[in-house]
Scaffold this active site. Structure first.
Site, mmCIF file in Angstrom:
data_model
loop_
_atom_site.group_PDB
_atom_site.id
_atom_site.type_symbol
_atom_site.label_atom_id
_atom_site.label_comp_id
_atom_site.label_asym_id
_atom_site.label_seq_id
_atom_site.Cartn_x
_atom_site.Cartn_y
_atom_site.Cartn_z
ATOM 1 N N LYS A 13 0.832 -1.207 0.000
ATOM 2 C CA LYS A 13 0.000 0.000 0.000
ATOM 3 C C LYS A 13 0.867 1.259 0.000
ATOM 4 O O LYS A 13 0.513 2.278 -0.580
ATOM 5 C CB LYS A 13 -0.926 0.020 1.225
ATOM 6 N N LYS A 104 -3.116 -6.784 -7.020
ATOM 7 C CA LYS A 104 -4.246 -7.663 -6.715
ATOM 8 C C LYS A 104 -5.550 -6.872 -6.699
ATOM 9 O O LYS A 104 -5.567 -5.674 -6.406
ATOM 10 C CB LYS A 104 -4.032 -8.369 -5.365
ATOM 11 N N LYS A 107 -11.177 -4.192 -2.991
ATOM 12 C CA LYS A 107 -12.369 -3.345 -2.870
ATOM 13 C C LYS A 107 -12.005 -1.930 -2.433
ATOM 14 O O LYS A 107 -12.824 -1.015 -2.540
ATOM 15 C CB LYS A 107 -13.360 -3.956 -1.879
#
Length: 241
Positions: A13, A104, A107
């Protein structure tokens, strides 16, 4: 803190360009505390309910290792109290984003076209798959390194179509000469067929089963409280509290 900062998901991230402000290089590290502490909360949920096996995708296997480490550390000091959970890996270890197949599917990604939701309509699924990033090479082949976008679509079809294919490559044998546009349409059909029962069940519960949902929530809350209370009694006794 050191263990959590080395978590693969946390580090990935940090590398997302969406987290960086070109005018402020330090902004790249400004992520939410919830993302950092998520493995701790996940471990707490698993351990308080004494789960023996937890099904996860490949990206979550490190979090299960953390949960086992927490259990082993506690048991080393207080005896065999907590249950170290075993990891059950899903056959679909990782599903990649439709718009950026090197990442990947998530959501939390800012682009809604990057993912397929369980509640997406057939039209939404077809639009997202049609817009999926592939390449300019004619035809369909399976090469995750050189053709990640196309290979991701092959993987989706491989895992979702029933009866299941023997290998991703076997899909290519059945669809020799198919254009990318035609193959995307085929993949969208497979995804929609797999998700349609889930979507229909969800819509039925959401629009006509409010009382039933509330009742199920209360039952779940009761079961979860009973399970957690039992574990916490054993934990407190072991710690002398």
């Amino acid at each position: 803190m050191g263990y959590l900062s080395r978590m693969t998901q946390w580090k990935s991230k940090l590398d997302l360009p969406d987290n960086a402000n070109p005018l402020d290089p330090s902004s790249k590290t400004r992520l939410k505390l919830g993302l950092f502490s998520y493995p701790v909360l996940q471990a707490a949920d698993i351990l308080v309910h004494r789960a023996t096996h937890v099904p996860v995708g490949h990206d979550q296997s490190q979090h299960l290792e953390f949960a086992r480490d927490c259990a082993d550390g506690f048991n080393h000091v207080y005896g065999k109290v907590l249950v170290p959970p075993n990891t059950l890996l899903s056959p679909a270890k990782k599903v990649m984003a439709l718009d950026r197949p090197q990442l990947k599917m998530s959501k939390s990604h800012p682009n809604p076209k990057s993912r397929i939701l369980l509640t997406d309509s057939e039209q939404e699924i077809r639009k997202k798959v049609a817009a999926a990033l592939t390449d300019s090479i004619d035809g369909v082949s399976y090469d995750p390194a050189q053709r990640p976008g196309v290979s991701n679509l092959v993987d989706l079809m491989y895992h979702l179509e029933e009866p299941n294919w023997a290998t991703p490559q076997s899909i290519l044998m059945e669809n020799t000469g198919l254009s990318l546009k035609a193959f995307k349409s085929l993949v969208a059909t497979v995804i929609d067929k797999h998700l349609e029962p889930i979507r229909s069940r969800y819509e039925k519960l959401m629009y006509s089963g409010a009382q039933r949902l509330e009742h199920a929530t209360l039952i779940g809350e009761e079961k979860a409280k009973k399970s957690a209370d039992g574990t916490m009694r054993v934990v407190r006794n072991a710690m002398g509290l």
